[in-house]
Motif scaffolding. Structure first.
Motif, PDB file in Angstrom:
ATOM      1  N   ALA A 255       1.441  14.151  -0.652  1.00 58.92           N
ATOM      2  CA  ALA A 255       2.719  13.674  -0.370  1.00 58.92           C
ATOM      3  C   ALA A 255       2.609  12.386   0.495  1.00 58.92           C
ATOM      4  O   ALA A 255       1.603  11.982   1.066  1.00 58.92           O
ATOM      5  CB  ALA A 255       3.214  14.642   0.897  1.00 58.92           C
ATOM      6  N   VAL A 256       3.859  11.336   0.057  1.00 59.10           N
ATOM      7  CA  VAL A 256       3.754  10.052   0.705  1.00 59.10           C
ATOM      8  C   VAL A 256       4.100   9.996   2.123  1.00 59.10           C
ATOM      9  O   VAL A 256       4.833  10.923   2.614  1.00 59.10           O
ATOM     10  CB  VAL A 256       4.719   8.977   0.106  1.00 59.10           C
TER      11      VAL A 256
ATOM     12  N   PHE B  29       0.869  -1.257   0.194  1.00 63.34           N
ATOM     13  CA  PHE B  29       0.248  -0.057   0.040  1.00 63.34           C
ATOM     14  C   PHE B  29       0.835   1.194   0.019  1.00 63.34           C
ATOM     15  O   PHE B  29       1.988   1.180   0.616  1.00 63.34           O
ATOM     16  CB  PHE B  29      -0.849   0.114   1.282  1.00 63.34           C
ATOM     17  N   LYS B  30       0.362   2.166  -0.703  1.00 64.98           N
ATOM     18  CA  LYS B  30       0.950   3.461  -0.563  1.00 64.98           C
ATOM     19  C   LYS B  30      -0.098   4.583   0.327  1.00 64.98           C
ATOM     20  O   LYS B  30      -1.359   4.413  -0.190  1.00 64.98           O
ATOM     21  CB  LYS B  30       1.338   4.083  -1.811  1.00 64.98           C
TER      22      LYS B  30
ATOM     23  N   ILE C 180      -1.907   8.896  13.259  1.00 61.87           N
ATOM     24  CA  ILE C 180      -2.391   8.511  11.927  1.00 61.87           C
ATOM     25  C   ILE C 180      -1.640   6.942  11.365  1.00 61.87           C
ATOM     26  O   ILE C 180      -2.083   6.218  10.697  1.00 61.87           O
ATOM     27  CB  ILE C 180      -2.061   9.483  10.955  1.00 61.87           C
ATOM     28  N   ALA C 181      -0.530   6.556  12.037  1.00 63.98           N
ATOM     29  CA  ALA C 181       0.073   5.434  11.751  1.00 63.98           C
ATOM     30  C   ALA C 181      -0.848   4.042  12.496  1.00 63.98           C
ATOM     31  O   ALA C 181      -1.057   3.225  11.512  1.00 63.98           O
ATOM     32  CB  ALA C 181       1.487   5.335  12.339  1.00 63.98           C
ATOM     33  N   LEU C 182      -1.146   4.285  13.647  1.00 66.44           N
ATOM     34  CA  LEU C 182      -2.082   3.498  14.069  1.00 66.44           C
ATOM     35  C   LEU C 182      -3.459   3.088  13.458  1.00 66.44           C
ATOM     36  O   LEU C 182      -4.078   2.002  12.970  1.00 66.44           O
ATOM     37  CB  LEU C 182      -2.736   3.580  15.413  1.00 66.44           C
TER      38      LEU C 182
ATOM     39  N   ALA D 111       7.723   8.080   5.624  1.00 68.21           N
ATOM     40  CA  ALA D 111       8.243   8.705   4.360  1.00 68.21           C
ATOM     41  C   ALA D 111       9.543   8.553   4.034  1.00 68.21           C
ATOM     42  O   ALA D 111      10.087   8.516   3.125  1.00 68.21           O
ATOM     43  CB  ALA D 111       7.828  10.138   4.176  1.00 68.21           C
ATOM     44  N   GLN D 112      10.467   8.351   4.977  1.00 71.20           N
ATOM     45  CA  GLN D 112      11.723   8.219   4.921  1.00 71.20           C
ATOM     46  C   GLN D 112      12.439   6.804   4.743  1.00 71.20           C
ATOM     47  O   GLN D 112      13.524   6.636   4.611  1.00 71.20           O
ATOM     48  CB  GLN D 112      12.800   8.868   6.106  1.00 71.20           C
ATOM     49  N   GLY D 113      11.376   5.904   4.731  1.00 73.90           N
ATOM     50  CA  GLY D 113      11.751   4.411   4.654  1.00 73.90           C
ATOM     51  C   GLY D 113      12.356   3.927   5.973  1.00 73.90           C
ATOM     52  O   GLY D 113      12.633   2.794   5.948  1.00 73.90           O
ATOM     53  N   THR D 114      11.973   4.442   7.020  1.00 77.25           N
ATOM     54  CA  THR D 114      11.969   3.733   8.354  1.00 77.25           C
ATOM     55  C   THR D 114      10.959   2.961   9.025  1.00 77.25           C
ATOM     56  O   THR D 114       9.862   3.180   8.894  1.00 77.25           O
ATOM     57  CB  THR D 114      12.126   5.041   9.386  1.00 77.25           C
ATOM     58  N   HIS D 115      11.488   1.748   9.381  1.00 75.97           N
ATOM     59  CA  HIS D 115      10.459   0.555   9.744  1.00 75.97           C
ATOM     60  C   HIS D 115       9.973   0.928  11.006  1.00 75.97           C
ATOM     61  O   HIS D 115      10.511   1.166  11.867  1.00 75.97           O
ATOM     62  CB  HIS D 115      11.259  -0.767   9.567  1.00 75.97           C
ATOM     63  N   LEU D 116       8.637   1.353  11.064  1.00 74.78           N
ATOM     64  CA  LEU D 116       8.143   1.699  12.201  1.00 74.78           C
ATOM     65  C   LEU D 116       7.385   0.394  13.007  1.00 74.78           C
ATOM     66  O   LEU D 116       7.686   0.246  14.204  1.00 74.78           O
ATOM     67  CB  LEU D 116       6.728   2.760  11.771  1.00 74.78           C
TER      68      LEU D 116
END
Length: 195
Positions: A49-50, A40-41, A177-179, A70-75
């Motif tokens: 903006a992603v 998903f995006k 927003i991540a949750l 957005a920076q590719g960091t694994h959350l």
């Protein structure tokens, strides 16, 4: 549709993703022709903006999905837990600690409940997603307060041609927003189970 009111304090597991002071709308869409079919995006619906990417892992027994900023960091990784009576997902940190659990329950329509410990208050909290029978729309509650709404574009070209889902997630100020993005992906996975 009533406006989403600000949360009384940061609600969620990632305080950084609770800092928006205005309601925010995110577009969540499966990537076309991804290898796993579960990538998903997530974009800001206003700017394009992603915000997040979700990388579905091929050949994973747990249907693991890695959430990246957005920076590719694994959350965190969302994975389906096996051997549960109700569909259950866990959000786990990169070092494999449980951040939250999302569990379905029997109801008319769709009902998912997320439980987590809020790092801001130190208290265990719940968010409850309730959707209509066809999952075209859903609301997410913190207690009695609606903190988010999900609108699914029920029939769109991507869905017809590639069987892909598209959602718009509206989130109240101060809500993670991540949750809530994980809620949408869990909703998508649960919908896919019934196909």
């Amino acid at each position: 549709m009533a406006a989403l009111m600000p949360a009384p304090h940061a609600i969620g597991v990632f305080p950084h993703f609770c800092q928006h002071r205005m309601p925010i709308a995110l577009r969540i869409r499966e990537k076309k022709l991804s290898f796993t079919g579960d990538d998903f995006k997530i974009k800001d619906a206003a700017t394009g903006a992603v915000i997040f990417e979700v990388d579905g892992k091929a050949f994973s027994l747990h249907g693991r999905k890695e959430f990246l900023d957005a920076q590719g960091t694994h959350l965190f990784t969302l994975r389906k837990e096996l051997f549960h009576l109700h569909t259950t997902f866990e959000g786990r940190t990169p070092d494999d600690r449980t951040l939250f659990t999302i569990k379905s329950s029997f109801s008319f329509g769709t009902k998912l409940t997320a439980t987590y410990t809020n790092p801001t208050t130190g208290q265990e909290e719940k968010l409850v997603l309730k959707g209509d029978f066809f999952d075209r729309k859903a609301e997410i509650f913190w207690g009695e307060q609606v903190v988010a709404r999900i609108d699914r574009n029920f029939v769109n070209a991507g869905q017809l041609i590639f069987d892909q889902q598209s959602y718009v997630l509206h989130v109240a100020p101060g809500v993670d927003i991540a949750l809530l993005t994980a809620f949408c992906v869990a909703l998508d996975e649960k919908a896919n189970e019934s196909k």
